[in-house]
Scaffold this active site. Structure first.
Site, mmCIF file in Angstrom:
data_model
loop_
_atom_site.group_PDB
_atom_site.id
_atom_site.type_symbol
_atom_site.label_atom_id
_atom_site.label_comp_id
_atom_site.label_asym_id
_atom_site.label_seq_id
_atom_site.Cartn_x
_atom_site.Cartn_y
_atom_site.Cartn_z
ATOM 1 N N ASP A 169 0.839 -1.211 0.000
ATOM 2 C CA ASP A 169 0.000 0.000 0.000
ATOM 3 C C ASP A 169 0.872 1.258 0.000
ATOM 4 O O ASP A 169 0.569 2.240 -0.691
ATOM 5 C CB ASP A 169 -0.936 -0.006 1.219
ATOM 6 N N HIS A 202 -5.301 -3.760 5.423
ATOM 7 C CA HIS A 202 -4.955 -3.965 4.010
ATOM 8 C C HIS A 202 -6.168 -4.470 3.226
ATOM 9 O O HIS A 202 -6.219 -5.621 2.796
ATOM 10 C CB HIS A 202 -3.779 -4.949 3.888
#
Ligand code: NAD
Ligand code: LMR
Length: 356
Positions: A169, A202
């Site tokens: 990310d 996530h």
């Protein structure tokens, strides 16, 4: 060549024959030696349930001309892969296909992770090993793995040794921000892209990129920043869609996981007492107590969620001080519009993981 106890650093990849596993193992085989002082040696142990594939990957990698030695394990041989490991990387499990969410992978991947947790407890030194989990859904599987290890090693602070890898990310946030600033007309001053802290979890809205903490991002319009946030939160979907049934991100994930291993090396060689990074970790021990005072402070900002991705320090004992202050440093927009929905979703993902 079997690993011997005297070899300096042992990195084990579980799920080594898969899309991430192969690319990550290639990076480790080619790069690890250059990260070590010349008198230190690294060994790469590869395990997969797909026996033919892991044999092939091991033979193939073993011809690469670096000082990193390689051994392969299959089926019941997981003990050989795990014993004496300093780091266990787990990209084992099923990836998404178009139309699926990461949560759709939970039932099948939780079974795999529970069984791997039992093996790690059996063969690894739980006072030494760092377990880096890549398989999805991270938000629920880290609690599953911690719970499994706790069940096999009551009394040991195993929760401090499990790290959910959310680095992809941050890799995406950095890339997309760089592209946006170039589009907006700025000329990059170096080849190093800006680092963007990403906290939370996530998956979709649980991914909270903090562009307000990056100096170069302040020139971008509010709309551009909102688009960037959305693209980071749903970056995984872009790759799943483009691969059209052939899986999800593997190459960018292998890069992200390699960067994480790279960051652990100075700690593993003993050249520094601690390293820093952002990981999805347990903030409470098996008795429900905060793991330390910094975790207690963070818990008070995030509705007591027992798992969260946050910048933190890692020592040889595992997770150390977490950066609770990051919640105070983020912008009002990030706190109200990003963190609030993240906490609600993450709570559900954690509860689901803990209920399995
Ligand atoms: P893949 O199907 O290509 O590879 C998975 C490998 O795991 C296969 O080789 C399979 O044989 C192996 N495997 C299955 N069960 C096993 C077990 N019990 N022990 C050892 N090996 C086992 O999948 P992939 O694309 O490499 O993705 C792996 C996982 O990583 C997926 O769950 C995916 O969603 C996840 N992922 C996470 C991130 C992240 O940011 N954390 C990013 C990308 C993918
Ligand atoms: C990603 O972010 O690319 C991974 O979590 C894989 C996925 O399923 O999207």
């Amino acid at each position: 060549m079997p690993h011997s106890v005297n070899e300096d650093i042992k990195i084990t990849v579980v799920g080594a024959a898969g899309g991430i596993g192969q690319s990550l193992s290639l990076l480790l085989k080619t790069q690890l030696a250059s990260l070590l002082p010349s008198h230190r040696h690294a060994h790469l142990a590869l395990y997969d349930v797909n026996a033919d594939a892991v044999r092939g990957v091991t033979a193939d990698l073993s011809h690469i001309d670096t000082g990193v030695s390689v051994s392969g394990y299959e089926g019941d041989g997981i003990g050989g892969a795990l014993e004496h490991a300093d780091v266990v990387l787990i990209p084992a499990g099923v990836p998404r296909k178009p139309g699926m969410t990461r949560e759709d992978l939970l039932a099948i991947n939780a079974k795999i992770i529970k069984s791997l947790g039992a093996s790690i407890a059996k063969y690894c030194d739980l006072s030494k090993v760092f377990v880096l989990l890549i398989s999805n859904p991270i938000n629920s599987l880290v609690p599953v793995l911690v719970k499994e290890l706790e069940a096999h090693a009551p009394g040991l602070p195993v929760e401090r040794r499990v790290f959910g890898i959310t680095r992809l990310d941050a890799v995406r946030a950095s890339t997309f921000l760089h592209e946006a600033t170039v589009r907006a007309g700025s000329t990059p001053k170096s080849n190093t892209l800006p680092y963007v802290p990403v906290i939370g979890g996530h998956s979709g809205e649980t991914i909270v990129p903090l562009f307000s903490l990056v100096p170069g991002a302040s020139d971008l319009s509010k709309d551009t920043l909102k688009e960037l946030v959305h693209r980071v939160q749903y970056g995984g979907d872009e790759v799943v869609k483009a691969k059209n049934g052939a899986g999800s991100a593997t190459l960018s994930m292998a890069h992200a996981a390699y960067k994480v291993v790279e960051s652990f090396i100075p700690l593993l060689t003993g050249s520094v007492p601690s390293i820093e990074g952002t990981f999805y970790v347990a903030l409470q021990d098996s008795k429900g107590q905060p793991i330390n005072a910094s975790a207690q402070k963070l818990l008070s900002h995030i509705n007591g969620l027992p798992y969260f991705a946050v910048p933190l320090r890692v020592t040889s004992a595992g997770v150390d001080e977490v950066d609770a202050g990051i919640i105070e440093r983020m912008s009002l927009f990030e706190r109200e519009r990003l963190l609030a929905p993240c906490l609600g979703k993450l709570q559900g993902n954690i509860s689901t993981g803990l209920s399995l």
